[in-house]
Design a protein around this motif. Structure first.
Motif, mmCIF file in Angstrom:
data_model
loop_
_atom_site.group_PDB
_atom_site.id
_atom_site.type_symbol
_atom_site.label_atom_id
_atom_site.label_comp_id
_atom_site.label_asym_id
_atom_site.label_seq_id
_atom_site.Cartn_x
_atom_site.Cartn_y
_atom_site.Cartn_z
ATOM 1 N N LYS A 166 -36.015 -59.277 32.719
ATOM 2 C CA LYS A 166 -34.630 -59.015 32.286
ATOM 3 C C LYS A 166 -34.400 -59.481 30.847
ATOM 4 O O LYS A 166 -33.833 -58.742 30.034
ATOM 5 N N SER A 167 -34.824 -60.693 30.538
ATOM 6 C CA SER A 167 -34.605 -61.204 29.173
ATOM 7 C C SER A 167 -35.415 -60.398 28.164
ATOM 8 O O SER A 167 -34.969 -60.165 27.036
ATOM 9 N N THR A 168 -36.583 -59.978 28.564
ATOM 10 C CA THR A 168 -37.409 -59.155 27.679
ATOM 11 C C THR A 168 -36.722 -57.817 27.416
ATOM 12 O O THR A 168 -36.733 -57.305 26.290
ATOM 13 N N THR A 169 -36.075 -57.277 28.435
ATOM 14 C CA THR A 169 -35.317 -56.034 28.265
ATOM 15 C C THR A 169 -34.186 -56.233 27.250
ATOM 16 O O THR A 169 -33.961 -55.384 26.379
ATOM 17 N N ASN A 200 -36.397 -64.133 38.909
ATOM 18 C CA ASN A 200 -37.018 -64.819 37.801
ATOM 19 C C ASN A 200 -38.330 -64.130 37.401
ATOM 20 O O ASN A 200 -39.173 -63.882 38.247
ATOM 21 N N GLY A 201 -38.467 -63.830 36.092
ATOM 22 C CA GLY A 201 -39.722 -63.253 35.623
ATOM 23 C C GLY A 201 -39.823 -61.748 35.753
ATOM 24 O O GLY A 201 -40.848 -61.152 35.398
ATOM 25 N N ALA A 202 -38.759 -61.112 36.233
ATOM 26 C CA ALA A 202 -38.794 -59.654 36.422
ATOM 27 C C ALA A 202 -38.867 -58.898 35.099
ATOM 28 O O ALA A 202 -39.324 -57.752 35.048
#
Ligand code: ATP
Length: 229
Positions: free
Chosen positions: A45-48, A41-43
């Motif tokens: 991934k969604s931003t990527t 969580n928060g790594a």
């Protein structure tokens, strides 16, 4: 070493306002390859995914599609060029029936019904009344008829019953067979890891480990999630 990457992020830096989230992300997906992007969580991934789809601009770095620099292309232009973000990229219309939804994307939904019988059985039902998993299948259905070149799926199994997750991943497997480049993002390394050819672990906005799925074992997973890979 197989075909060239169809889609790649090169040293991408991105964030929200003053908050830097991606600190130099590199990743590449070839036609017919499944890349699983995993991490806690928060790594980032969604931003990527958002950067890949063109929903979020980069601060630095490049996004390349089939050798073309698409970094400055907005999401709709990337979509027209075959880069599809699922599921958010193409939500269902809840007030329209399954059949009406399919007809907004396809002239003829018959091939979808042949491949996904549970959608055929529910063709007259409002999409908003479907389960989350059925809605997920509905959003992926057009890709079976007109495969994108690149499919980016952000947490495709989130909140879905195991049986539906299996069906969703069958769709991904079929798309891989047909040469689609797939980037699957998951927090929990389960179905995505099973299907993956290549695994990328993210942590604190960086891709900290990239390698073949065969090299991922329990120790590697633990290390990646604890940040010591
Ligand atoms: P998750 O599984 O929780 O979605 P993730 O790996 O996908 O995790 P991101 O959603 O990319 O991670 O979030 C990475 C960091 O960016 C987090 O610290 C998050 O708080 C921050 N962040 C995400 N979206 C925004 C936003 N719209 N504005 C500001 N910060 C954001």
């Amino acid at each position: 070493a197989g075909p060239e990457a169809l889609f790649r992020l090169e040293n991408v830096v991105a964030g929200y306002g003053d908050v830097m989230v991606l600190r130099g992300v590199d990743l590449a997906v070839r036609p017919g390859e499944v890349v699983a992007l995993l991490g806690a969580n928060g790594a980032g991934k969604s931003t990527t995914c958002a950067v890949a789809a063109g929903d979020l601009p980069v601060t630095a770095g490049r996004v390349i599609l089939d050798g073309v620099d698409v970094t400055s292309w907005p999401a709709h232009r990337r979509a027209r060029a075959g880069v599809l973000l699922a599921p958010e990229g193409r939500g269902v219309f809840p007030g329209l029936t399954v059949d009406e939804n399919l007809r907004t994307w396809l002239a003829d939904p018959a091939p979808v019904y042949g491949r996904l019988p549970q959608l055929a059985r529910r063709r007259g039902i409002a999409a908003g009344a479907l389960s989350g998993g059925e809605q997920q299948l509905l959003t992926l259905a057009p890709a079976l008829v007109r495969p994108p070149r690149v499919l980016i799926a952000d947490e495709p199994s989130l909140g879905l019953a195991p049986l539906v997750v299996e069906q969703v991943f069958e769709v991904f497997a079929e798309l891989r067979e047909r040469g689609v480049a797939l980037l699957l993002v998951e927090e929990k390394a389960t179905s995505a890891l099973e299907l993956a050819d290549t695994v990328v672990f993210m942590r604190l906005g960086r891709a900290i480990w990239t390698g073949p799925r065969a090299e991922v074992d329990g120790a590697r997973l633990t290390a990646a999630y604890l940040g010591v890979a």
